[in-house]
Design an enzyme around this catalytic site. Structure first.
Site, PDB file in Angstrom:
ATOM      1  N   GLY A   1      34.126  55.900   0.351  1.00  0.00           N
ATOM      2  CA  GLY A   1      34.363  55.944  -1.092  1.00  0.00           C
ATOM      3  C   GLY A   1      34.995  57.260  -1.471  1.00  0.00           C
TER       4      GLY A   1
ATOM      5  N   LEU B   1      34.827  60.465  -7.420  1.00  0.00           N
ATOM      6  CA  LEU B   1      34.376  61.825  -7.662  1.00  0.00           C
ATOM      7  C   LEU B   1      33.253  62.235  -6.699  1.00  0.00           C
ATOM      8  CD1 LEU B   1      35.038  64.128  -9.503  1.00  0.00           C
ATOM      9  CD2 LEU B   1      33.665  63.053 -11.290  1.00  0.00           C
ATOM     10  N   ALA B   2      32.258  61.370  -6.515  1.00  0.00           N
ATOM     11  CA  ALA B   2      31.120  61.721  -5.664  1.00  0.00           C
ATOM     12  C   ALA B   2      31.536  61.824  -4.198  1.00  0.00           C
ATOM     13  CB  ALA B   2      30.007  60.685  -5.827  1.00  0.00           C
TER      14      ALA B   2
ATOM     15  N   HIS C   1      28.152  48.325 -22.972  1.00  0.00           N
ATOM     16  CA  HIS C   1      28.808  49.034 -24.050  1.00  0.00           C
ATOM     17  C   HIS C   1      29.098  48.033 -25.159  1.00  0.00           C
ATOM     18  CE1 HIS C   1      31.442  51.611 -26.309  1.00  0.00           C
ATOM     19  NE2 HIS C   1      31.038  52.615 -25.564  1.00  0.00           N
TER      20      HIS C   1
ATOM     21  N   SER D   1      35.800  53.515 -27.695  1.00  0.00           N
ATOM     22  CA  SER D   1      34.767  54.542 -27.822  1.00  0.00           C
ATOM     23  C   SER D   1      33.886  54.333 -29.058  1.00  0.00           C
ATOM     24  CB  SER D   1      35.442  55.908 -27.880  1.00  0.00           C
ATOM     25  OG  SER D   1      34.650  56.806 -28.589  1.00  0.00           O
TER      26      SER D   1
ATOM     27  N   ARG E   1      23.900  52.456 -29.144  1.00  0.00           N
ATOM     28  CA  ARG E   1      24.635  51.525 -28.282  1.00  0.00           C
ATOM     29  C   ARG E   1      23.835  50.262 -27.998  1.00  0.00           C
ATOM     30  NH1 ARG E   1      27.472  54.519 -23.028  1.00  0.00           N
ATOM     31  NH2 ARG E   1      28.970  55.647 -24.269  1.00  0.00           N
TER      32      ARG E   1
ATOM     33  N   HIS F   1      28.883  48.092 -18.419  1.00  0.00           N
ATOM     34  CA  HIS F   1      29.606  49.352 -18.343  1.00  0.00           C
ATOM     35  C   HIS F   1      29.149  50.232 -17.184  1.00  0.00           C
ATOM     36  CE1 HIS F   1      31.946  52.682 -19.661  1.00  0.00           C
ATOM     37  NE2 HIS F   1      30.933  53.408 -20.091  1.00  0.00           N
TER      38      HIS F   1
ATOM     39  N   GLU G   1      27.713  56.876  -8.555  1.00  0.00           N
ATOM     40  CA  GLU G   1      27.221  55.727  -9.309  1.00  0.00           C
ATOM     41  C   GLU G   1      26.446  54.755  -8.423  1.00  0.00           C
ATOM     42  OE1 GLU G   1      30.279  54.242 -11.887  1.00  0.00           O
ATOM     43  OE2 GLU G   1      29.140  52.460 -12.459  1.00  0.00           O
TER      44      GLU G   1
ATOM     45  N   SER H   1      27.715  60.823 -16.680  1.00  0.00           N
ATOM     46  CA  SER H   1      28.082  60.124 -15.446  1.00  0.00           C
ATOM     47  C   SER H   1      29.031  60.955 -14.598  1.00  0.00           C
ATOM     48  CB  SER H   1      28.687  58.756 -15.741  1.00  0.00           C
ATOM     49  OG  SER H   1      29.807  58.874 -16.581  1.00  0.00           O
TER      50      SER H   1
END
Lengths: 252, 628
Positions: free
Chosen positions: B11, B14-15, B238, B252, B299, B366, B404, B419
């Site tokens: 993967g 970002l992580a 969301h 948003s 939300r 979401h 995630e 997140s």
């Protein structure tokens, strides 16, 4: 428009494997006003039958975010390179002609191999030389909001390849690195510490396949889905490389 | 002979890229696997920003407050030491990103700007224009490319992880992966494996904001090989996603914050254009249901209200899953100035102008708070012990998880802009843990059993051949639609036990059907349908974990809402009133029973559930939340 309101018709250039001949197939799906090219291709995928009634293999293509930020889904749509997620059916003339992004080797159907983009970024060293990905208890030097807004434009390049496919100088026939990587040189050279390695990046684009191969056709900036001022970057780099050449000459 | 141990990271979001950086920085070679070029990962979709307490806005913001906001937002379901360490590390992460060249938005003084983001009182969110996730990902992508040029990282893009290779002691010693072009299946031995493959919103497709590769298949494969999956019932929906046939795109919350009104025609058969419907015939249901908050209700409340109006009252626009999010009554210049980015997204993907006619929206899956279970080691300060090889370790030795696809940082619900923080932080921590793990390895370990590896390759090849030869009645893409519809309807915004039980039956049926497909593509080259048919089976098995975990948890907590078990706050009663004290007692008893981590283990009969105590050592829940 009334004719279009019944169905959405596609003419798709297909190719089974690299090097094999391409061929055309036509598909039609029921009209709905809220389709884009991806959602329409998904309908074709559910039931891949051509307008001749021939059952064929599902069309192969690339997608991921579907929000025009990952760059995956670019293809040639009615002759224009663009992301397919934001290509709304109602804005397109039918039959909608889909072809793989030109200049890149076809993998299969609409899927192309864009690894040359990555190679370009490596060649120009499109990164900041940091000591390591740990906290140095300091940020980077300040950046004025004006500089920031100029830089931000370039940082949104998603490597979709549209600019490269539209560029007459870029392709299998040439070593030209193309506008996308050049714009990243502009971006990295503007960063307060990225400047330290400006000379190396400029040297990387001063040789064969570098900035002087740009023919100034200006196609890149016309097709960029993110409206990145690619030709402005190339102009700025032209000046930077000229100064660098003089420095190199006189040991500046 | 002593050789340098190697790591595999699966993967490239970002992580995964953070983990890669930290492992490679320590001198261990990394093989990085991704389904596509890593910079196309779903991290790019995060728009809002990343939380870090910099306290640059004169609000006396504190790291303690960030910790408390995160824990309370998650209704205390997260283990607290990892949350503490994450919030403490956030400013350092921001500065590291800044050094990488991330184009964070600036103040007039050229410093990092911070803005307010949902559910908190202080400005603590760093952002980069309207594309924060993209910019953060590119920052680490560039650094990984730097290490690649030094030979410390080798990328395997367009390769898919299929299974873990374990040695005789059950320790992960590498992976099996498939080249998505040639379909070659190859073993990649390594000394440790990190999985960072993101979330699984595609089990709700198309009513999800996630990218098409967010199938959860990789995490599901680890689960099926014995990795625990935790808190799967917690999935954030969301409320205001614009409806699309390919996916739903996030609008948003700012749209409601700036004065947007949500409504639906009082008559579901009303086919008039929205602007032609008079005020009296519009149902502004958020304003009616929540007089105090109106359209700015949370939300979760907004999602549930939309669900109630469309699915239970049958009052969606013309009976469908759609309601209006209306900005047309607001001043055009004001809205354009404040909500420019959202307006552009809507115009681009819907082709209509939200200032001329209301947007059409519906809740969408979401972000999963749940994911692979990971461990941590608590230090004397109450945080995670730095460099402990236990941090981010799954229950399978030699397998780490981050981003995630782990479960660790958000409890029962995730705070906005946490997140990107948890992805970066957990990725960094996973990388550091892996380094400790590799340093501690016994170099005389028994080698991987080659016959076992060959057997597993043959088994995986057979799975491909079986699918290629299969000539069943089913189409994998149509089954995916059935999966999404079933999960949306029965395991979605509002949960009812009878529906969840039905969902499990239907998922078993889908699993059976997914084994009898016809691919319609016999090519052994870049066969996307084969790849998807395999992912689909793993998605269904993961969906079972979600449904089963939701069935087991008889309470309302965070994003998991089961009205039959709601403990209502007594109206007009406060501390000292017998009704309130009775409520408080019920709230405590409920926590005693349910304030636990749900853990699912794979078995052939379906997921087996047990629970685990939560580390509440920093900020234990003593009082029920009361926003009155």
């Amino acid at each position: 428009m009334p004719a279009n309101r019944m169905s959405i018709r596609f003419k798709i250039r297909r190719q089974d494997a690299p090097g094999s001949p391409s061929y055309w197939q036509e598909f039609a799906i029921p009209y709905a006003p809220d389709h884009n090219v991806i959602s329409a291709l998904m309908v074709v995928q559910n039931n891949p039958v051509t307008t001749d009634g021939q059952r064929v293999a599902p069309v192969v293509w690339d997608r991921n975010c579907m929000e025009e930020v990952c760059g995956s889904c670019a293809m040639l749509i009615n002759g224009v390179p663009r992301p397919s997620c934001s290509a709304l059916i109602d804005s397109l003339t039918q039959p909608i002609v889909l072809e793989p992004l030109p200049k890149f080797p076809v993998v299969r159907d609409l899927l192309v191999d864009r690894s040359r983009i990555d190679e370009g970024l490596r060649r120009v060293r499109a990164w900041i030389e940091i000591d390591g990905a740990w906290d140095t208890h300091e940020g980077a030097p300040r950046i004025s909001p004006i500089e920031w807004s100029a830089n931000y434009l370039y940082s949104r390049c998603m490597s979709c390849g549209c600019c490269l496919s539209a560029c007459p100088q870029f392709g299998p026939h040439s070593a030209f690195i193309g506008p996308a990587a050049l714009a990243q040189v502009r971006l990295m050279n503007a960063h307060p510490t990225g400047r330290y390695d400006q000379a190396e990046r400029l040297h990387a684009i001063m040789g064969d396949g570098g900035i002087s191969d740009c023919g100034n056709a200006q196609n890149c900036v016309r097709v960029c889905p993110k409206a990145i001022p690619l030709t402005t970057a190339i102009g700025e780099l032209g000046r930077q490389t000229t100064v660098q050449a003089v420095k190199d000459l006189f040991g500046g | 002979m002593k050789t340098t141990p190697t790591a595999i990271v699966i993967g490239g979001g970002l992580a995964g890229l953070w983990a890669t950086l930290r492992i490679a920085d320590a001198g261990f070679p990394v093989q990085l696997f991704s389904l596509f070029e890593v910079k196309r990962s779903h991290s790019v979709c995060a728009q809002g920003g990343i939380n870090a307490v910099l306290d640059t806005k004169g609000q006396r913001d504190s790291i303690h407050q960030h910790i408390v906001d995160t824990l309370k937002g998650g209704e205390y379901l997260a283990n607290q030491p990892p949350v503490k360490s994450m919030c403490e590390a956030a400013p350092g992460l921001i500065h590291t990103f800044e050094r990488m060249g991330v184009t964070f938005s600036r103040t007039s003084e050229g410093l990092l700007d911070q803005r307010l983001f949902g559910g908190v009182k202080n400005k603590r969110t760093c952002f980069a224009g309207a594309s924060s996730g993209q910019q953060l990902l590119y920052g680490v992508d560039q650094q990984v490319r730097r290490l690649e040029s030094l030979g410390q990282v080798v990328k395997f893009e367009w390769w898919e992880f299929l299974s873990l290779l374990k040695d005789a002691d059950g320790v992960c010693r590498g992976i099996l992966a498939m080249d998505l072009k040639s379909l070659e299946i190859r073993a990649f031995p390594a000394d440790v494996v990190v999985i960072a493959t993101g979330g699984f919103g595609q089990i709700y497709a198309p009513k999800t904001t996630t990218s098409s590769h967010c199938t959860g298949a990789a995490a599901s494969r680890c689960y099926q090989q014995g990795a625990w999956f935790a808190n799967a019932e917690f999935f954030q929906f969301h409320p205001t996603a614009m409806i699309g046939r390919d996916k739903n795109r996030l609008m948003s919350e700012a749209a409601r914050g700036e004065g947007g009104r949500i409504w639906t025609p009082r008559d579901p058969r009303d086919a008039r254009a929205p602007n032609a419907i008079p005020e009296a015939e519009r149902f502004y249901f958020l304003e009616e249901f929540f007089p105090a908050y109106g359209n700015t209700v949370s939300r979760d409340e907004a999602s549930r209200a939309i669900w109630h109006v469309t699915r239970e009252m049958g009052l969606g626009i013309q009976g469908t899953d759609r309601v209006y999010l209306d900005l047309t009554h607001l001043d055009r210049a004001f809205v354009s100035g404040r909500l420019g980015a959202i307006l552009d997204i809507y115009r681009k993907f819907a082709g209509t102008d939200p200032l001329a006619a209301p947007m059409e929206i519906f809740p969408a899956a979401h972000y999963p708070m749940g994911g692979l279970w990971v461990d941590f080691e608590r230090d004397a300060d109450g945080g995670m012990r730095p460099d402990s090889p236990r941090n981010q370790a799954t229950n399978l030795p030699g397998l780490y998880a981050c981003g995630e696809c782990d479960y660790a940082y958000h409890g029962a619900n995730r705070l906005g802009a946490n997140s990107l923080l948890s992805a970066s932080f957990s990725g960094r921590v996973a990388g550091e843990s892996v380094v400790s793990y590799l340093k501690g390895l016994d170099h005389r370990r028994t080698p991987l059993d080659q016959a076992g590896v060959a057997f597993e390759i043959a088994r995986q090849q057979r799975l491909n051949q079986d699918l290629m030869r299969s000539n069943g009645p089913e189409n994998p893409y149509q089954l995916h639609q059935a999966l999404g519809a079933l999960m949306t309807t029965r395991v979605g915004v509002v949960r009812v036990n009878s529906e969840l039980a039905t969902a499990l039956d239907e998922l078993r049926e889908l699993e059976r059907r997914a084994a009898s497909v016809a691919l319609g593509d016999s090519s052994a080259w870049t066969n996307q349908t084969l790849v998807f048919a395999r992912q689909l089976q793993d998605m269904i098995r993961l969906a079972m974990v979600v449904a089963k975990s939701a069935l087991e948890r008889d309470e309302c907590r965070g994003a998991h809402h089961k009205p039959a078990f709601k403990i209502p706050l007594p109206e007009g009663k406060f501390a000292g009133d017998p009704e309130f004290e009775d409520y408080r007692a019920r709230w405590r008893a409920n926590n005693d029973r349910w304030l636990k981590t749900t853990i699912a283990e794979f078995s052939a009969e379906g997921p087996r559930i047990h629970d685990e105590e939560i580390d509440l050592s920093i900020y234990p829940p003593t009082e029920p939340r009361d926003y009155r």
